[in-house]
Design a protein around this motif. Sequence first.
Motif, PDB file in Angstrom:
ATOM      1  N   ASP A 184       0.807  -1.226   0.000  1.00 43.05           N
ATOM      2  CA  ASP A 184       0.000   0.000   0.000  1.00 43.05           C
ATOM      3  C   ASP A 184       0.837   1.272   0.000  1.00 43.05           C
ATOM      4  OD1 ASP A 184      -2.314  -1.554   0.092  1.00 43.05           O
ATOM      5  OD2 ASP A 184      -2.318  -1.611   2.287  1.00 43.05           O
ATOM      6  N   VAL A 185       2.143   1.137   0.211  1.00 42.05           N
ATOM      7  CA  VAL A 185       3.005   2.323   0.204  1.00 42.05           C
ATOM      8  C   VAL A 185       4.235   2.037  -0.649  1.00 42.05           C
ATOM      9  CG1 VAL A 185       2.263   3.110   2.478  1.00 42.05           C
ATOM     10  CG2 VAL A 185       4.234   1.589   2.289  1.00 42.05           C
ATOM     11  N   SER A 186       4.871   3.092  -1.116  1.00 42.55           N
ATOM     12  CA  SER A 186       6.118   2.941  -1.861  1.00 42.55           C
ATOM     13  C   SER A 186       7.235   2.558  -0.903  1.00 42.55           C
ATOM     14  CB  SER A 186       6.462   4.247  -2.571  1.00 42.55           C
ATOM     15  OG  SER A 186       6.769   5.257  -1.616  1.00 42.55           O
ATOM     16  N   GLY A 226      -5.506   7.355   4.619  1.00 40.27           N
ATOM     17  CA  GLY A 226      -5.939   6.106   3.994  1.00 40.27           C
ATOM     18  C   GLY A 226      -5.738   4.933   4.920  1.00 40.27           C
ATOM     19  N   ASN A 227      -6.100   3.757   4.415  1.00 40.98           N
ATOM     20  CA  ASN A 227      -5.936   2.528   5.190  1.00 40.98           C
ATOM     21  C   ASN A 227      -4.732   1.760   4.649  1.00 40.98           C
ATOM     22  OD1 ASN A 227      -7.043   0.617   7.234  1.00 40.98           O
ATOM     23  ND2 ASN A 227      -7.172  -0.716   5.445  1.00 40.98           N
ATOM     24  N   TYR A 228      -3.842   1.349   5.537  1.00 42.13           N
ATOM     25  CA  TYR A 228      -2.594   0.717   5.128  1.00 42.13           C
ATOM     26  C   TYR A 228      -2.435  -0.632   5.834  1.00 42.13           C
ATOM     27  CZ  TYR A 228      -1.448   5.335   3.307  1.00 42.13           C
ATOM     28  OH  TYR A 228      -1.469   6.517   2.609  1.00 42.13           O
ATOM     29  N   THR A 243      -0.178 -10.076   9.381  1.00 41.02           N
ATOM     30  CA  THR A 243      -0.492  -8.752   8.842  1.00 41.02           C
ATOM     31  C   THR A 243      -1.332  -7.973   9.842  1.00 41.02           C
ATOM     32  OG1 THR A 243      -2.522  -9.526   7.753  1.00 41.02           O
ATOM     33  CG2 THR A 243      -0.467  -9.605   6.487  1.00 41.02           C
ATOM     34  N   ASP A 244      -1.258  -6.656   9.751  1.00 40.81           N
ATOM     35  CA  ASP A 244      -2.122  -5.774  10.537  1.00 40.81           C
ATOM     36  C   ASP A 244      -2.278  -4.477   9.761  1.00 40.81           C
ATOM     37  OD1 ASP A 244      -3.751  -5.070  12.627  1.00 40.81           O
ATOM     38  OD2 ASP A 244      -2.147  -4.165  13.791  1.00 40.81           O
ATOM     39  N   ASN A 245      -3.347  -3.757  10.039  1.00 43.57           N
ATOM     40  CA  ASN A 245      -3.577  -2.514   9.298  1.00 43.57           C
ATOM     41  C   ASN A 245      -3.857  -1.366  10.240  1.00 43.57           C
ATOM     42  OD1 ASN A 245      -6.584  -2.437   9.751  1.00 43.57           O
ATOM     43  ND2 ASN A 245      -6.429  -4.375   8.676  1.00 43.57           N
ATOM     44  N   ILE A 246      -3.699  -0.180   9.721  1.00 44.18           N
ATOM     45  CA  ILE A 246      -3.952   1.040  10.477  1.00 44.18           C
ATOM     46  C   ILE A 246      -4.523   2.089   9.527  1.00 44.18           C
ATOM     47  CG2 ILE A 246      -1.632   1.981  10.119  1.00 44.18           C
ATOM     48  CD1 ILE A 246      -1.784   3.069  13.001  1.00 44.18           C
ATOM     49  N   THR A 247      -5.396   2.929  10.059  1.00 45.36           N
ATOM     50  CA  THR A 247      -5.987   4.012   9.281  1.00 45.36           C
ATOM     51  C   THR A 247      -5.277   5.316   9.611  1.00 45.36           C
ATOM     52  OG1 THR A 247      -8.152   2.927   9.228  1.00 45.36           O
ATOM     53  CG2 THR A 247      -8.099   5.290   8.782  1.00 45.36           C
ATOM     54  N   VAL A 248      -4.773   5.967   8.602  1.00 41.01           N
ATOM     55  CA  VAL A 248      -4.131   7.266   8.761  1.00 41.01           C
ATOM     56  C   VAL A 248      -5.162   8.339   8.433  1.00 41.01           C
ATOM     57  CG1 VAL A 248      -2.281   8.791   7.995  1.00 41.01           C
ATOM     58  CG2 VAL A 248      -1.884   6.318   8.175  1.00 41.01           C
TER      59      VAL A 248
END
Length: 709
Positions: A184-186, A226-228, A243-248
């Motif tokens: 999801d990110v560069s 966004g959500n990553y 895996t885990d995600n976080i919302t920025v």
Amino acid sequence: MTGNNSKVRSLALTAMLVLSVFAGTMAFAGSAAAATSSDDKLTSGDQVWVGQQLEFDATGNSSNGSTNAKNTVALYKDTSDGPEFQQNIALNTTDHTGVLDTSGLDAGYYALKDTENDTFFSLDSSGVTEGNASFDNAKFHVLDQTFSAEFKDDSIMNDNGDTNAEIGFNSNRGRVKVDVTSDDVSFDTLKKIFSDGTPNQDDESVTIEAATNEYSVGHFSGVDAGNYEFTYTVNDSSGLSVTDNITVKKAGDKTATFVNEESTPRGDIAKITINLDNTDTAYVQIGSFADSNFQSNLNVTDSDDDGQVILNLNTFNTNVNKKYVSAGEGTKITWNNSSVLSSEPLASGNYDLAVSTTGWETQSDNNGMDVAKSPSDKTQLRISDRSTDSISTWIQPQSVDTHDDVADMTDTVTQRSTVAGSDNVVLKVDATGIYGALQGSSINSEDMSLTLEETGDNVEKNTEADTLSASDFTIVKDGDNGTFYAVISADELADADGADGYGDWKATFTVNKDYVLNGDGEDQSVSTTFTYEEQDTSLNGGEDFQAPKGNSTVSGKTNLAPGTELSVVADSNIFYIPQDVTVNDDGTFSAKYNFDRDDVDNGTEFSVYVSSDEDNTKIGGVVNADMNNGTTTTTTTTTTTTTTSSTDTTTTSSTDTTTSSMDTTTTSSTSSSTSTSTSSNDDGQPGFGVAVSVVALLAAALLALRREN
């Protein structure tokens, strides 16, 4: 947060099992398999973790180096039947090294065996063959590995305040190195987020160190909203990843606003509440030196991230020192610059309040004190005159022995002018402007007093009235509502009296004329009286009763405090049945029993009493199977007959029976008193049962026959 850790773990283990099947079949044949990269050296006696790839050197072992060499070694596992073959591991034909991939192994003890001479061999710390050995000397321990990763919070702001997200790891290895990747990110952004780690250009990952019960940090300042999703892989264990995600979230404008402020009586503690948005710090100005000769400047921090800070201003101590403002729950004061009044505490009136999110600025005409810069919000703090208003008597069950907060009082007290037994006497005092002066759970100010004094006939002749003072009470303050409660056990009244203490008592709270905030120059007093009386508890009005062989209810009444818990016992030489009951607001209570028991016969006698007051409450009962199930009836019958000679015959009766006899006048009256509580019996008849009715009819018939004769 992480909800898929266990799922990923399960998929990984499944993949391992599938690989192990192919591994057993293919035996890692060929030099390509032997060339697999390794994480560490395989050493006899060490413990290794499922998923690791471990290199060893079989040079000098008879499994290689000859024309007919197999160029393989065998892996054996310890079982209850001894070492058992698991699989062959191919050796590199050039340097005779091999790699053990533990991904498909179960936990247990393993060792390598020379396939040429059929003997186990041990490995030194460099993974090099040491020579032939027993299984126990050659073995190494393979352990299952657990791993999880989770962001502490679901979301993080990308600006204004704390933009660092904490990540918690958990591994039974304690400390491991983890490769972090994300689709999801560069790679550049990933390196920025995990700037504390080591970037790996080849696979565009960042290696960080993860330790159980410690947090790593992701830096999200400037990251787009966004959500990553991030993948964390233990870098020496193939397939072990979660895996885990976080919302920025995009940060909005920083704001700080006052919650509506209520008026605070002079001498009390003013509660100042401020809501914070997109920031956890603020700059608060209380008062304005230029306008009121009073000002307090404070830097505050929201320490529990609830978006709110609370300040408590003790208006009574504003002439003592600069520490008259204290931090409320979840608040931290990081800087304080306050003026101190020279004479009396803060006067009644309105005082400016201002809060800023940017800081302070200098104002030349403000006695050298800065003011809030570009305030986000302004309002006024209103300080009103104090007062001494009222005192009233409340009671509380004896069992309430903790008085830590206001809820202990308001949930358990009842207003009443009488107190009984060992209940608690509670004096509710409504007075303002005193809570800044009162410290702790006592009234220790020389300018205030609380007394309890016996009055009227309660005072013995030729003696002074017995008294109790504030030090005998437990004080519970509710300054927010201008109230405090003074609690004392009624037993203390008896102790002070030297006898039973029964009679009238007078409670008085006084604010002395010398109190600095008592502006009228006179004592201010409020008082109330109450009567202390002996405990009076009864069951069924003190009357014995009959109970059906079924459900029965015994009612009672007491002068003890509502909420008091009593144990009402039905007791005989056959049974002992305690029932816990609670006294209602009107002093009543009831206990329910069921005497439909195999060990209870018709006519069984028993007693019922309150266990804490058995001697004064005991009544008798008897089981009557003829009664309506659940009906308790007490009946008293009186019959009077008068006979006078006469030539005429006149009969008057309260029943329907009329008899005649020459020269006889008969007057018969029957009176009945019946007390009934709710019940029914097996034949469903209300009132008297069938058997009782038959007996009554037979008695009437016999009486008529006797008169006729």
